[in-house]
Design an enzyme around this catalytic site. Structure first.
Site, PDB file in Angstrom:
ATOM      1  N   ASP A   1       9.129   2.639   1.794  1.00 13.59           N
ATOM      2  CA  ASP A   1       7.889   3.323   1.885  1.00 13.59           C
ATOM      3  C   ASP A   1       8.154   3.655   3.366  1.00 13.59           C
ATOM      4  OD1 ASP A   1       5.658   4.317   2.403  1.00 13.59           O
ATOM      5  OD2 ASP A   1       4.249   3.109   1.295  1.00 13.59           O
TER       6      ASP A   1
ATOM      7  N   LYS B   1       2.458   9.635   8.041  1.00 11.03           N
ATOM      8  CA  LYS B   1       1.620   9.414   9.086  1.00 11.03           C
ATOM      9  C   LYS B   1       1.887  10.256  10.703  1.00 11.03           C
ATOM     10  CE  LYS B   1      -0.582   5.528   8.179  1.00 11.03           C
ATOM     11  NZ  LYS B   1      -0.838   5.312   6.164  1.00 11.03           N
TER      12      LYS B   1
ATOM     13  N   PHE C   1       0.621  -0.720  -0.296  1.00  9.29           N
ATOM     14  CA  PHE C   1       0.110  -0.169  -0.221  1.00  9.29           C
ATOM     15  C   PHE C   1       0.628   1.322  -0.116  1.00  9.29           C
ATOM     16  CE2 PHE C   1      -2.363   3.418   2.321  1.00  9.29           C
ATOM     17  CZ  PHE C   1      -3.915   3.681   1.245  1.00  9.29           C
TER      18      PHE C   1
END
Ligand SMILES: *Cc1c(COP(=O)(O)O)cnc(C)c1O
Length: 404
Positions: A226, A255, A141
């Site tokens: 990532d 995040k 993702f």
């Protein structure tokens, strides 16, 4: 006098918000540390951390102070001008990592979009315009822009939006032979999460990560990590790549970077950054002083030996509690992840029940996450109190009793 606020409820969501989410039935209105309260005043223990975002809990005093101080000083100037908080945050990220250069964005997808564009641009400038192949992984993702869903390994997120960016190939995660079979000199990058988050909380094995580094070196491809979910202390190190003894070429983080304020960053080396020039890439809000001041405060706290060591200690507490629940309910086939990114995979006889458990947990007053249909995911504050862990787990136990 301020106008009286309009009354809104959970059902307002169904009338006014684009129906791309199905939020829980309560509306949080206040948070403090690892506790949250809803419109009715009911209290919840937060093991979800806003999906690995509120890494210092809700309304951490140092972040509130940075927000207030910068909020009364300077919010935004655009990239026509630079600003002190962005320069300080970039300098500190560079000091803490392999990187020499930083690009700021506002979301994980935006940092990844910049990373993928940079990898292609670098290969095109340094090697050939045909060196554009990106190797990525099933279940990965990377965000929701068209390029990032296309590099992501879940076709359900990229189908139906028209032609996808080309020359992206997906192979099984943690399968080095599969990568060997497809990598060649036309490959510009391998893109990988050190710990697949949304895809099921699965860490890359050390041999896999080291093998990817070697394959990248052999084919002059970039290793792009990532770390949007795994970075900023979540794994027990500032960035998860530090567990592997590999040096990446590009990492992205978002995040937890702003502890709840939207901000992201892409980090790379001088060599790779050297192909970029003014106007090649950009974003209006990137490096906004308000966002960077808050992220700087978060980084100052997270990047300390006490907080990082505390992540590992808290993981042990969580895993012990999950094992105790497993002993009672015979529920989990595996407890995995790293640091405070914890995945508890349900046994086959409980397959598909993760969402029911999430809902029952909310009813009992504890917020948890899922990763797919069969994995419970916890991504709590990195500084959560022991008492909150115990109380939240007691509530989770009551929820499991309801569901099973
Ligand atoms: C959440 C996430 C993203 C996307 O971040 P957004 O801020 O939602 O754009 C990208 N990569 C990983 C690994 C993530 O967990």
């Amino acid at each position: 006098m301020a106008a009286e606020k309009m009354a809104v409820t959970r059902s307002t969501f169904d009338e006014v918000i684009l129906p791309v989410y199905a939020p829980a039935q309560f509306v949080p209105v206040k948070g403090q540390g690892s506790r949250v309260w809803d419109q009715q005043g009911k209290e919840y223990i937060d093991f979800s951390g806003g999906i690995a975002v509120t890494a210092l809990g809700h309304c951490h005093p140092a972040l509130v102070d940075a927000l207030k101080t910068q909020g009364e000083t300077l919010w935004h100037v655009s990239n026509v001008f630079t600003n002190e908080p962005a320069l300080r945050l970039a300098s500190k990220l560079i000091a803490a990592t392999f990187a020499d250069r930083v690009f700021f964005g506002n979301s994980g997808a935006e940092a990844n979009e910049a990373a993928f564009k940079l990898a292609r641009y670098y290969a095109s400038h340094k090697h050939s315009p045909y060196k554009s192949k990106i190797i990525a992984f099933h279940n990965a993702f990377h965000g929701r822009t068209l390029f990032t869903v296309s590099v992501g390994g879940q076709p359900k997120y990229s189908d139906g939006f028209g032609p996808k960016p080309a020359d992206i190939i997906h192979v099984p995660f943690n399968d080095l032979d599969a990568v060997k079979a497809v990598i060649d000199d036309h490959t510009c990058a391998i893109v990988v999460e050190p710990i697949q988050g949304e895809g099921g909380v699965t860490p890359a094995t050390p041999a896999f990560m080291q093998g990817l580094r070697e394959l990248c070196d052999q084919h002059q491809a970039l290793l792009v990590l990532d770390e949007v979910q795994s970075g900023m202390g979540r794994s027990g190190k500032l960035f998860a790549y530090e567990h592997y003894g590999v040096t990446p070429d590009i990492i992205t983080t978002a995040k937890a970077l702003g502890g709840g304020f939207p901000v992201s960053a892409m980090l790379t080396t001088n060599e790779i950054a050297s192909v970029m020039a003014p106007g090649v890439h950009g974003t209006t809000y990137g490096g906004n002083p308000l966002a960077c001041a808050i992220a700087e405060a978060a980084l100052d706290i997270i990047n300390t030996p006490e907080v990082l060591a505390g992540v590992n200690a808290r993981r042990e507490a969580f895993v012990a509690e999950l094992k105790a629940l497993d002993a009672r309910f015979d529920l989990f086939s595996e407890i995995r992840g790293q640091g405070l990114l914890i995945g508890a995979a349900l046994k086959p006889q409980h397959a598909g029940k993760a969402r029911d458990i999430l809902n029952a947990a909310a009813a009992e007053g504890v917020m948890v996450l899922v990763a797919g249909t069969d994995v419970l995911r916890l991504a709590p504050s990195l500084v959560i109190d022991t008492l909150d862990i115990q109380e939240g787990m007691a509530r989770l136990g009551r929820a499991l009793q309801q569901v099973l």
